[in-house]
Design a protein around this motif. Structure first.
Motif, short mmCIF file in Angstrom:
data_model
loop_
_atom_site.label_atom_id
_atom_site.label_comp_id
_atom_site.label_asym_id
_atom_site.label_seq_id
_atom_site.Cartn_x
_atom_site.Cartn_y
_atom_site.Cartn_z
N GLU A 8 0.83 -1.21 0.00
CA GLU A 8 0.00 0.00 0.00
C GLU A 8 0.87 1.26 0.00
O GLU A 8 0.55 2.23 -0.69
CB GLU A 8 -0.94 0.00 1.21
CG GLU A 8 -2.06 -1.03 1.10
CD GLU A 8 -2.86 -1.16 2.37
OE1 GLU A 8 -4.07 -1.39 2.26
OE2 GLU A 8 -2.29 -1.02 3.47
N ILE A 9 1.95 1.23 0.76
CA ILE A 9 2.86 2.38 0.80
C ILE A 9 3.51 2.57 -0.57
O ILE A 9 3.61 3.69 -1.08
CB ILE A 9 3.95 2.20 1.89
CG1 ILE A 9 3.33 1.99 3.26
CG2 ILE A 9 4.91 3.38 1.89
CD1 ILE A 9 2.48 3.13 3.76
N HIS A 11 2.23 1.67 -3.40
CA HIS A 11 1.17 2.16 -4.29
C HIS A 11 0.94 3.65 -4.10
O HIS A 11 0.80 4.40 -5.07
CB HIS A 11 -0.12 1.37 -4.04
CG HIS A 11 -1.27 1.81 -4.88
ND1 HIS A 11 -1.31 1.65 -6.26
CD2 HIS A 11 -2.43 2.43 -4.56
CE1 HIS A 11 -2.43 2.14 -6.73
NE2 HIS A 11 -3.13 2.63 -5.72
N LEU A 12 0.94 4.11 -2.85
CA LEU A 12 0.79 5.54 -2.58
C LEU A 12 1.95 6.33 -3.19
O LEU A 12 1.75 7.41 -3.74
CB LEU A 12 0.72 5.80 -1.07
CG LEU A 12 -0.57 5.35 -0.38
CD1 LEU A 12 -0.44 5.50 1.13
CD2 LEU A 12 -1.77 6.11 -0.90
N LEU A 15 1.33 6.57 -6.88
CA LEU A 15 0.28 7.56 -7.18
C LEU A 15 0.81 8.98 -7.09
O LEU A 15 0.42 9.85 -7.87
CB LEU A 15 -0.91 7.39 -6.22
CG LEU A 15 -1.75 6.12 -6.40
CD1 LEU A 15 -2.80 6.04 -5.29
CD2 LEU A 15 -2.42 6.12 -7.76
#
Length: 98
Positions: A8-9, A11-12, A15
């Motif tokens: 998730e990190i 992916h952030l 982004l």
């Protein structure tokens, strides 16, 4: 208890178009988990009897009433200018000089 995963990190970071090192991912994972835990604690306290608010201090405390005042005359406005001409400020030309 929310736990941000390494994926998730990453992916952030993707982004946000930020390249993150392994150390940065580990640091951000810890920091985001602390923030998420703090948010959860606040949500536990805020029950149905607590109204939602965007600002704990009422905005009225920062507003001042409008009071009409007499504006400066043209002579008063240019009285402190180093150079004035015909009631206008005179400044050196900075654009269009060659």
């Amino acid at each position: 208890m929310p736990t941000f995963t390494r994926e998730e990190i990453m992916h952030l970071g993707d982004l946000a178009r930020i390249a993150l090192t392994d150390e940065e991912i580990a640091r951000l994972q810890g920091e985001l988990n602390v923030i998420a835990d703090a948010i959860n604690k606040v949500q536990e306290v805020a029950g149905d009897d607590v109204p939602p608010t965007a600002n704990p201090v009422p905005l009225e405390a920062y507003l001042h009433p409008d009071v009409a005042e007499t504006p400066l005359t043209q002579e008063e406005a240019v009285s402190g200018a180093p150079v004035s001409e015909s009631g206008m400020f005179v400044a050196p030309r900075i654009l269009g000089e060659e």
